[in-house]
Design a protein around this motif. Structure first.
Motif, PDB file in Angstrom:
ATOM      1  N   SER A  49       1.795  -4.118  33.697  1.00  0.00           N
ATOM      2  CA  SER A  49       2.099  -4.136  32.266  1.00  0.00           C
ATOM      3  C   SER A  49       2.375  -5.559  31.775  1.00  0.00           C
ATOM      4  CB  SER A  49       3.294  -3.233  31.967  1.00  0.00           C
ATOM      5  OG  SER A  49       4.463  -3.753  32.561  1.00  0.00           O
ATOM      6  N   LEU A  50       2.132  -5.758  30.483  1.00  0.00           N
ATOM      7  CA  LEU A  50       2.433  -7.013  29.804  1.00  0.00           C
ATOM      8  C   LEU A  50       3.447  -6.717  28.715  1.00  0.00           C
ATOM      9  CD1 LEU A  50      -1.214  -8.280  29.161  1.00  0.00           C
ATOM     10  CD2 LEU A  50       0.281  -8.943  31.040  1.00  0.00           C
ATOM     11  N   ARG A  51       4.502  -7.552  28.596  1.00  0.00           N
ATOM     12  CA  ARG A  51       5.495  -7.360  27.538  1.00  0.00           C
ATOM     13  C   ARG A  51       5.960  -8.720  27.032  1.00  0.00           C
ATOM     14  NH1 ARG A  51      10.496  -4.521  29.482  1.00  0.00           N
ATOM     15  NH2 ARG A  51      11.430  -6.567  29.548  1.00  0.00           N
ATOM     16  N   ALA A  52       5.840  -8.925  25.698  1.00  0.00           N
ATOM     17  CA  ALA A  52       6.265 -10.181  25.075  1.00  0.00           C
ATOM     18  C   ALA A  52       6.308 -10.002  23.566  1.00  0.00           C
ATOM     19  CB  ALA A  52       5.302 -11.306  25.434  1.00  0.00           C
ATOM     20  N   LYS A  53       6.906 -10.995  22.874  1.00  0.00           N
ATOM     21  CA  LYS A  53       6.918 -10.981  21.415  1.00  0.00           C
ATOM     22  C   LYS A  53       5.519 -11.197  20.852  1.00  0.00           C
ATOM     23  CE  LYS A  53      11.663 -12.497  20.736  1.00  0.00           C
ATOM     24  NZ  LYS A  53      12.536 -13.555  20.208  1.00  0.00           N
ATOM     25  N   SER A  54       4.699 -11.985  21.558  1.00  0.00           N
ATOM     26  CA  SER A  54       3.338 -12.283  21.122  1.00  0.00           C
ATOM     27  C   SER A  54       2.435 -12.290  22.343  1.00  0.00           C
ATOM     28  CB  SER A  54       3.305 -13.649  20.430  1.00  0.00           C
ATOM     29  OG  SER A  54       1.989 -14.034  20.144  1.00  0.00           O
ATOM     30  N   ILE A  55       1.281 -11.623  22.242  1.00  0.00           N
ATOM     31  CA  ILE A  55       0.330 -11.570  23.354  1.00  0.00           C
ATOM     32  C   ILE A  55      -1.061 -11.885  22.816  1.00  0.00           C
ATOM     33  CG2 ILE A  55      -0.748 -10.151  25.140  1.00  0.00           C
ATOM     34  CD1 ILE A  55       1.848  -8.521  25.253  1.00  0.00           C
ATOM     35  N   ALA A  56      -1.737 -12.846  23.456  1.00  0.00           N
ATOM     36  CA  ALA A  56      -3.111 -13.200  23.108  1.00  0.00           C
ATOM     37  C   ALA A  56      -3.972 -12.964  24.342  1.00  0.00           C
ATOM     38  CB  ALA A  56      -3.200 -14.651  22.665  1.00  0.00           C
ATOM     39  N   VAL A  57      -5.098 -12.261  24.144  1.00  0.00           N
ATOM     40  CA  VAL A  57      -5.988 -11.922  25.250  1.00  0.00           C
ATOM     41  C   VAL A  57      -7.386 -12.448  24.944  1.00  0.00           C
ATOM     42  CG1 VAL A  57      -6.964 -10.060  26.638  1.00  0.00           C
ATOM     43  CG2 VAL A  57      -4.646  -9.834  25.724  1.00  0.00           C
ATOM     44  N   SER A  58      -7.901 -13.284  25.831  1.00  0.00           N
ATOM     45  CA  SER A  58      -9.229 -13.847  25.663  1.00  0.00           C
ATOM     46  C   SER A  58     -10.303 -12.832  26.039  1.00  0.00           C
ATOM     47  CB  SER A  58      -9.385 -15.089  26.538  1.00  0.00           C
ATOM     48  OG  SER A  58     -10.679 -15.632  26.421  1.00  0.00           O
ATOM     49  N   GLU A  59     -11.426 -12.922  25.356  1.00  0.00           N
ATOM     50  CA  GLU A  59     -12.568 -12.082  25.681  1.00  0.00           C
ATOM     51  C   GLU A  59     -12.974 -12.347  27.128  1.00  0.00           C
ATOM     52  OE1 GLU A  59     -17.187 -11.800  24.287  1.00  0.00           O
ATOM     53  OE2 GLU A  59     -15.681 -12.234  22.768  1.00  0.00           O
ATOM     54  N   THR A  66       6.561  -6.805  21.605  1.00  0.00           N
ATOM     55  CA  THR A  66       7.898  -6.427  21.147  1.00  0.00           C
ATOM     56  C   THR A  66       8.188  -6.852  19.709  1.00  0.00           C
ATOM     57  OG1 THR A  66       8.854  -8.420  22.132  1.00  0.00           O
ATOM     58  CG2 THR A  66       8.829  -6.420  23.485  1.00  0.00           C
ATOM     59  N   SER A  67       7.337  -7.697  19.108  1.00  0.00           N
ATOM     60  CA  SER A  67       7.540  -8.092  17.712  1.00  0.00           C
ATOM     61  C   SER A  67       7.022  -7.022  16.757  1.00  0.00           C
ATOM     62  CB  SER A  67       6.818  -9.412  17.418  1.00  0.00           C
ATOM     63  OG  SER A  67       5.412  -9.220  17.488  1.00  0.00           O
ATOM     64  N   GLY A  68       6.289  -6.035  17.293  1.00  0.00           N
ATOM     65  CA  GLY A  68       5.720  -4.988  16.453  1.00  0.00           C
ATOM     66  C   GLY A  68       4.320  -5.306  15.960  1.00  0.00           C
ATOM     67  N   GLU A  69       3.804  -6.526  16.224  1.00  0.00           N
ATOM     68  CA  GLU A  69       2.459  -6.901  15.805  1.00  0.00           C
ATOM     69  C   GLU A  69       1.454  -6.550  16.897  1.00  0.00           C
ATOM     70  OE1 GLU A  69       2.266 -10.919  14.459  1.00  0.00           O
ATOM     71  OE2 GLU A  69       4.169 -10.770  13.398  1.00  0.00           O
ATOM     72  N   ALA A  70       0.196  -6.439  16.503  1.00  0.00           N
ATOM     73  CA  ALA A  70      -0.871  -6.104  17.452  1.00  0.00           C
ATOM     74  C   ALA A  70      -1.193  -7.308  18.336  1.00  0.00           C
ATOM     75  CB  ALA A  70      -2.119  -5.678  16.701  1.00  0.00           C
ATOM     76  N   PRO A  71      -1.681  -7.067  19.577  1.00  0.00           N
ATOM     77  CA  PRO A  71      -2.143  -8.177  20.410  1.00  0.00           C
ATOM     78  C   PRO A  71      -3.290  -8.912  19.714  1.00  0.00           C
ATOM     79  CG  PRO A  71      -1.943  -6.175  21.714  1.00  0.00           C
ATOM     80  CD  PRO A  71      -1.765  -5.785  20.276  1.00  0.00           C
ATOM     81  N   ILE A  72      -3.428 -10.197  19.981  1.00  0.00           N
ATOM     82  CA  ILE A  72      -4.464 -11.040  19.397  1.00  0.00           C
ATOM     83  C   ILE A  72      -5.571 -11.213  20.424  1.00  0.00           C
ATOM     84  CG2 ILE A  72      -4.946 -13.362  18.514  1.00  0.00           C
ATOM     85  CD1 ILE A  72      -1.861 -13.514  17.955  1.00  0.00           C
ATOM     86  N   THR A  73      -6.830 -11.107  19.985  1.00  0.00           N
ATOM     87  CA  THR A  73      -7.949 -11.405  20.875  1.00  0.00           C
ATOM     88  C   THR A  73      -8.602 -12.693  20.396  1.00  0.00           C
ATOM     89  OG1 THR A  73      -9.488 -10.074  19.576  1.00  0.00           O
ATOM     90  CG2 THR A  73      -8.382  -8.978  21.413  1.00  0.00           C
ATOM     91  N   PHE A  74      -9.185 -13.448  21.322  1.00  0.00           N
ATOM     92  CA  PHE A  74      -9.820 -14.708  20.950  1.00  0.00           C
ATOM     93  C   PHE A  74     -10.923 -15.053  21.924  1.00  0.00           C
ATOM     94  CE2 PHE A  74      -6.460 -15.847  23.886  1.00  0.00           C
ATOM     95  CZ  PHE A  74      -6.995 -16.881  24.639  1.00  0.00           C
ATOM     96  N   GLN A  75     -11.833 -15.918  21.476  1.00  0.00           N
ATOM     97  CA  GLN A  75     -12.840 -16.513  22.338  1.00  0.00           C
ATOM     98  C   GLN A  75     -12.427 -17.944  22.594  1.00  0.00           C
ATOM     99  OE1 GLN A  75     -16.628 -16.118  20.428  1.00  0.00           O
ATOM    100  NE2 GLN A  75     -16.927 -14.056  21.192  1.00  0.00           N
ATOM    101  N   GLU A  76     -12.359 -18.324  23.847  1.00  0.00           N
ATOM    102  CA  GLU A  76     -11.927 -19.671  24.198  1.00  0.00           C
ATOM    103  C   GLU A  76     -12.957 -20.684  23.731  1.00  0.00           C
ATOM    104  OE1 GLU A  76      -9.921 -22.534  24.739  1.00  0.00           O
ATOM    105  OE2 GLU A  76      -8.927 -20.841  25.693  1.00  0.00           O
ATOM    106  N   LYS A  77     -12.516 -21.652  22.948  1.00  0.00           N
ATOM    107  CA  LYS A  77     -13.405 -22.705  22.449  1.00  0.00           C
ATOM    108  C   LYS A  77     -12.977 -24.082  22.918  1.00  0.00           C
ATOM    109  CE  LYS A  77     -14.693 -19.979  18.508  1.00  0.00           C
ATOM    110  NZ  LYS A  77     -14.646 -19.767  17.085  1.00  0.00           N
ATOM    111  N   ARG A  78     -11.797 -24.152  23.553  1.00  0.00           N
ATOM    112  CA  ARG A  78     -11.318 -25.423  24.063  1.00  0.00           C
ATOM    113  C   ARG A  78     -12.000 -25.745  25.380  1.00  0.00           C
ATOM    114  NH1 ARG A  78      -4.934 -25.927  23.599  1.00  0.00           N
ATOM    115  NH2 ARG A  78      -5.528 -27.700  24.830  1.00  0.00           N
TER     116      ARG A  78
END
Length: 130
Positions: A95-105, A116-128
């Motif tokens: 499991s993953l638990r945090a105030k903010s979670i970002a998951v790369s494609e 835990t902040s109540g917001e949805a996880p963020i998805t992203f494509q790595e561009k760096r």
């Protein structure tokens, strides 16, 4: 050497503790400051600071820290007081638990994700560049 340079570590100050790819640690890890693990860890940790499990790194146990970046393989729960960032090379069974979670494609997560902040996880494509 170390290929994974991320936003969380970009903003930290002070020395960073590096654990080399050829290192294996068995047991409980505690400490303060930034840590980058490239080796194999079997055990739990509670770090007051950012922790990175680099691409190729392996962790079996609970990983708890202020901010966490996962680029390697973890078999266990990941708990951050603030943020978790999962990059495309990551493989997480637990499991993953945090105030903010970002998951790369491309990342693989087999377990529950709880923001835990109540917001949805963020998805992203790595561009760096690594």
């Amino acid at each position: 050497m170390f290929k994974l340079k991320r936003r969380i570590h970009d903003s930290t100050s002070g020395p960073t503790t590096f654990v080399a790819a050829s290192t294996k640690i068995v047991g409980t890890i505690t400490g303060q400051g930034a840590y980058i693990f490239s080796g194999t860890i079997e055990g739990d940790c509670d770090i007051d600071g950012p922790v990175t499990l680099a691409d190729g790194g392996r962790w079996k146990g609970t990983l708890k820290a202020t901010d966490i970046i996962i680029g390697g393989t973890i078999d266990g729960d990941v708990v951050a007081r603030q943020r978790i960032e999962i990059v495309a090379t990551a493989r997480v069974t637990g499991s993953l638990r945090a105030k903010s979670i970002a998951v790369s494609e491309g990342a693989i997560i087999d377990g529950e994700i709880k923001v835990t902040s109540g917001e949805a996880p963020i998805t992203f494509q790595e561009k760096r560049q690594t």
